[in-house]
Scaffold this active site. Structure first.
Site, PDB file in Angstrom:
ATOM      1  N   HIS A   1       7.704 -12.415   8.347  1.00  0.00           N
ATOM      2  CA  HIS A   1       7.265 -11.341   7.451  1.00  0.00           C
ATOM      3  C   HIS A   1       7.842 -10.020   7.975  1.00  0.00           C
ATOM      4  O   HIS A   1       8.044  -9.857   9.181  1.00  0.00           O
ATOM      5  CB  HIS A   1       5.738 -11.216   7.440  1.00  0.00           C
TER       6      HIS A   1
ATOM      7  N   LYS B   1      10.726  -6.618  -8.678  1.00  0.00           N
ATOM      8  CA  LYS B   1      10.866  -7.107  -7.302  1.00  0.00           C
ATOM      9  C   LYS B   1      11.724  -8.373  -7.274  1.00  0.00           C
ATOM     10  O   LYS B   1      12.607  -8.511  -6.435  1.00  0.00           O
ATOM     11  CB  LYS B   1       9.457  -7.362  -6.736  1.00  0.00           C
TER      12      LYS B   1
ATOM     13  N   THR C   1       3.270 -13.429  10.472  1.00  0.00           N
ATOM     14  CA  THR C   1       3.025 -12.135   9.834  1.00  0.00           C
ATOM     15  C   THR C   1       3.601 -10.995  10.678  1.00  0.00           C
ATOM     16  O   THR C   1       3.985 -11.190  11.832  1.00  0.00           O
ATOM     17  CB  THR C   1       1.510 -11.887   9.598  1.00  0.00           C
TER      18      THR C   1
ATOM     19  N   ALA D   1       8.147  -2.667  -1.975  1.00  0.00           N
ATOM     20  CA  ALA D   1       8.812  -3.848  -1.411  1.00  0.00           C
ATOM     21  C   ALA D   1      10.158  -4.092  -2.094  1.00  0.00           C
ATOM     22  O   ALA D   1      11.111  -4.557  -1.456  1.00  0.00           O
ATOM     23  CB  ALA D   1       7.905  -5.062  -1.557  1.00  0.00           C
TER      24      ALA D   1
ATOM     25  N   GLN E   1     -15.741 -14.398   7.192  1.00  0.00           N
ATOM     26  CA  GLN E   1     -14.343 -14.304   6.729  1.00  0.00           C
ATOM     27  C   GLN E   1     -14.302 -13.944   5.239  1.00  0.00           C
ATOM     28  O   GLN E   1     -13.481 -13.159   4.802  1.00  0.00           O
ATOM     29  CB  GLN E   1     -13.728 -15.691   6.865  1.00  0.00           C
TER      30      GLN E   1
ATOM     31  N   GLU F   1       0.698 -20.600   8.348  1.00  0.00           N
ATOM     32  CA  GLU F   1       0.897 -19.191   8.722  1.00  0.00           C
ATOM     33  C   GLU F   1       0.244 -18.863  10.063  1.00  0.00           C
ATOM     34  O   GLU F   1      -0.837 -19.344  10.377  1.00  0.00           O
ATOM     35  CB  GLU F   1       0.298 -18.291   7.629  1.00  0.00           C
TER      36      GLU F   1
HETATM   37  P1  FAD Z   1       4.756  -4.003  -3.587  1.00  0.00           P
HETATM   38  O1  FAD Z   1       5.434  -5.153  -4.202  1.00  0.00           O
HETATM   39  O2  FAD Z   1       5.572  -2.815  -3.237  1.00  0.00           O
HETATM   40  O3  FAD Z   1       3.538  -3.583  -4.535  1.00  0.00           O
HETATM   41  C1  FAD Z   1       2.526  -2.679  -4.096  1.00  0.00           C
HETATM   42  C2  FAD Z   1       1.887  -1.988  -5.300  1.00  0.00           C
HETATM   43  O4  FAD Z   1       2.837  -1.091  -5.877  1.00  0.00           O
HETATM   44  C3  FAD Z   1       1.475  -2.940  -6.423  1.00  0.00           C
HETATM   45  O5  FAD Z   1       0.300  -2.443  -6.991  1.00  0.00           O
HETATM   46  C4  FAD Z   1       2.638  -2.850  -7.409  1.00  0.00           C
HETATM   47  O6  FAD Z   1       2.229  -3.127  -8.748  1.00  0.00           O
HETATM   48  C5  FAD Z   1       3.035  -1.383  -7.251  1.00  0.00           C
HETATM   49  N1  FAD Z   1       4.448  -1.128  -7.532  1.00  0.00           N
HETATM   50  C6  FAD Z   1       5.517  -1.865  -7.133  1.00  0.00           C
HETATM   51  N2  FAD Z   1       6.671  -1.288  -7.567  1.00  0.00           N
HETATM   52  C7  FAD Z   1       6.325  -0.162  -8.252  1.00  0.00           C
HETATM   53  C8  FAD Z   1       7.046   0.857  -8.920  1.00  0.00           C
HETATM   54  N3  FAD Z   1       8.390   0.838  -9.007  1.00  0.00           N
HETATM   55  N4  FAD Z   1       6.361   1.877  -9.519  1.00  0.00           N
HETATM   56  C9  FAD Z   1       4.989   1.917  -9.443  1.00  0.00           C
HETATM   57  N5  FAD Z   1       4.251   0.957  -8.814  1.00  0.00           N
HETATM   58  C10 FAD Z   1       4.913  -0.060  -8.222  1.00  0.00           C
HETATM   59  N6  FAD Z   1       0.578  -7.209   5.089  1.00  0.00           N
HETATM   60  C11 FAD Z   1       1.000  -6.937   6.355  1.00  0.00           C
HETATM   61  O7  FAD Z   1       0.744  -5.839   6.862  1.00  0.00           O
HETATM   62  N7  FAD Z   1       1.685  -7.872   7.091  1.00  0.00           N
HETATM   63  C12 FAD Z   1       1.991  -9.095   6.595  1.00  0.00           C
HETATM   64  O8  FAD Z   1       2.609  -9.905   7.286  1.00  0.00           O
HETATM   65  C13 FAD Z   1       1.565  -9.425   5.273  1.00  0.00           C
HETATM   66  N8  FAD Z   1       1.829 -10.630   4.709  1.00  0.00           N
HETATM   67  C14 FAD Z   1       1.459 -10.893   3.407  1.00  0.00           C
HETATM   68  C15 FAD Z   1       1.793 -12.122   2.830  1.00  0.00           C
HETATM   69  C16 FAD Z   1       1.424 -12.417   1.517  1.00  0.00           C
HETATM   70  C17 FAD Z   1       1.808 -13.746   0.910  1.00  0.00           C
HETATM   71  C18 FAD Z   1       0.672 -11.471   0.767  1.00  0.00           C
HETATM   72  C19 FAD Z   1       0.240 -11.789  -0.648  1.00  0.00           C
HETATM   73  C20 FAD Z   1       0.342 -10.244   1.325  1.00  0.00           C
HETATM   74  C21 FAD Z   1       0.733  -9.935   2.649  1.00  0.00           C
HETATM   75  N9  FAD Z   1       0.443  -8.694   3.238  1.00  0.00           N
HETATM   76  C22 FAD Z   1       0.848  -8.420   4.536  1.00  0.00           C
HETATM   77  C23 FAD Z   1      -0.313  -7.667   2.489  1.00  0.00           C
HETATM   78  C24 FAD Z   1       0.649  -6.715   1.704  1.00  0.00           C
HETATM   79  O9  FAD Z   1       1.422  -5.974   2.607  1.00  0.00           O
HETATM   80  C25 FAD Z   1      -0.235  -5.803   0.846  1.00  0.00           C
HETATM   81  O10 FAD Z   1      -0.850  -6.537  -0.161  1.00  0.00           O
HETATM   82  C26 FAD Z   1       0.433  -4.533   0.297  1.00  0.00           C
HETATM   83  O11 FAD Z   1      -0.596  -3.682  -0.202  1.00  0.00           O
HETATM   84  C27 FAD Z   1       1.409  -4.773  -0.856  1.00  0.00           C
HETATM   85  O12 FAD Z   1       2.582  -5.325  -0.436  1.00  0.00           O
HETATM   86  P2  FAD Z   1       3.693  -5.808  -1.513  1.00  0.00           P
HETATM   87  O13 FAD Z   1       4.868  -6.230  -0.729  1.00  0.00           O
HETATM   88  O14 FAD Z   1       3.088  -6.767  -2.469  1.00  0.00           O
HETATM   89  O15 FAD Z   1       3.978  -4.399  -2.239  1.00  0.00           O
END
Ligand code: FAD
Length: 290
Positions: free
Chosen positions: A77, A165, A48, A125, A212, A17
């Protein structure tokens, strides 16, 4: 090449990454990092979107550099919480134009203002994934959290939303980093119970500086096992020793995962080709480049 194709055979796949630089600075440096990282022949490289202080403006350009200049499959991403749907559609269009077939679709951090989401924004997401599916023939990844997402009240609630999702069109998942492999193994049982059957790439972070770790724990609430805490306590004041121990710890985690049948590992290499290089070297007889 689509990442889903890479993850559907039994070969060991290891990915790296990178994060983009801040606007107006260091793009040439990051392109050099891409080149050095590509020489390690990772299965794919992800870039990212606006994370770790970088800007989202360069994500497409770096994905293009990974795929079309260095000939490594690229995973771009894409986050949506701080953008309008129009902006997201425009980035999807740019990715399509550059021939990038793989998108890691994420919500991103919540904007500070209370009005989120506005009518022209995505809330989760899963909504973004559903929309990307309708915009072209992309392979779509999503994030998952073996220790639960910090906003979720319970693990079960998080898994219910993870299933939504995946059903929206995720082809694979990548985990948040973890420092105890048992957390990953337990998570795999939990998601099977929810009938989540897509490949789950294990995310491993080599921690090479003690500072970190503090940052990681405060952002993601990761559990730090005593074995790893002892390393940090012992070597925090000796940067060279901390770096060596961090690389050894990450290598051991990866070897244990592979020994237990986990063939897909993503290393959060964070623009450090030297660290990535040492880990790949440590795996030279285990990870056969293909
Ligand atoms: P979601 O899947 O939308 O989930 C977010 C929260 O909402 C969770 O608590 C979930 O349980 C809840 N939720 C989901 N759907 C519903 C629903 N229908 N009703 C109620 N609650 C719900 N961040 C960046 O800014 N840039 C990046 O490039 C980046 N890369 C990442 C790569 C990886 C592998 C990981 C693990 C994280 C990364 N992140 C990045 C961080 C990520 O954006 C955050 O963790 C963010 O808070 C959640 O993103 P998500 O896509 O998992 O959200």
């Amino acid at each position: 090449m689509k990442i889903s194709e890479l993850l559907h055979d039994k070969k060991i796949r290891i990915s790296c990454e990178l994060f983009p630089p801040k606007l107006g600075s260091g793009l040439a440096n990051v392109k050099e990092v891409v080149k050095e990282m590509a020489q390690l022949a990772p299965s794919y490289m992800s870039i990212t979107y606006g994370a770790t202080g970088g800007t989202s403006e360069y994500t497409v350009e770096i994905a293009n550099e990974i795929k079309n200049v260095n000939h490594i499959p690229a995973l771009a991403h894409l986050t949506c919480a701080s953008s309008t749907k129009e902006k997201v559609h425009s980035v999807i269009g740019q990715l399509k134009e550059a021939g990038i077939e793989n998108i890691l679709a994420l919500r991103g951090d919540l904007p500070k203002d209370a009005d989120f989401p506005l009518p022209n924004q995505y809330k989760y997401a899963s909504e973004l994934i559903y929309d990307i599916k309708s915009q072209g023939d992309f392979c779509i990844g999503g994030a998952c959290y073996p220790e639960g997402h910090p906003e979720a009240e319970t693990m079960n609630e998080d898994l219910v939303h993870l299933k939504e999702k995946v059903d929206a069109g995720c082809d694979f998942l990548t985990t948040q980093m973890f420092f105890d492999n048992n957390i990953y193994y337990n998570f795999m049982y939990k998601i099977l119970q929810k009938n989540i059957c897509v490949p789950v790439v294990a995310g491993i972070m080599p921690v090479t500086r003690s500072s970190q770790l503090k940052q990681i724990v405060s952002l993601s609430g990761n559990m730090v096992p005593p074995r790893f805490k002892a390393i940090v306590d012992r070597f925090a004041d000796n940067p060279a020793a901390m770096r060596q121990a961090g690389i050894a710890y990450a290598t051991e985690q990866i070897i244990d995962l592979i020994a237990n049948g986990v063939n897909h590992v993503h290393i959060y290499t964070m623009n450090k080709p030297d660290v990535a290089g040492e880990i790949f070297n440590n795996l030279s007889e285990i990870y056969v480049r293909n």
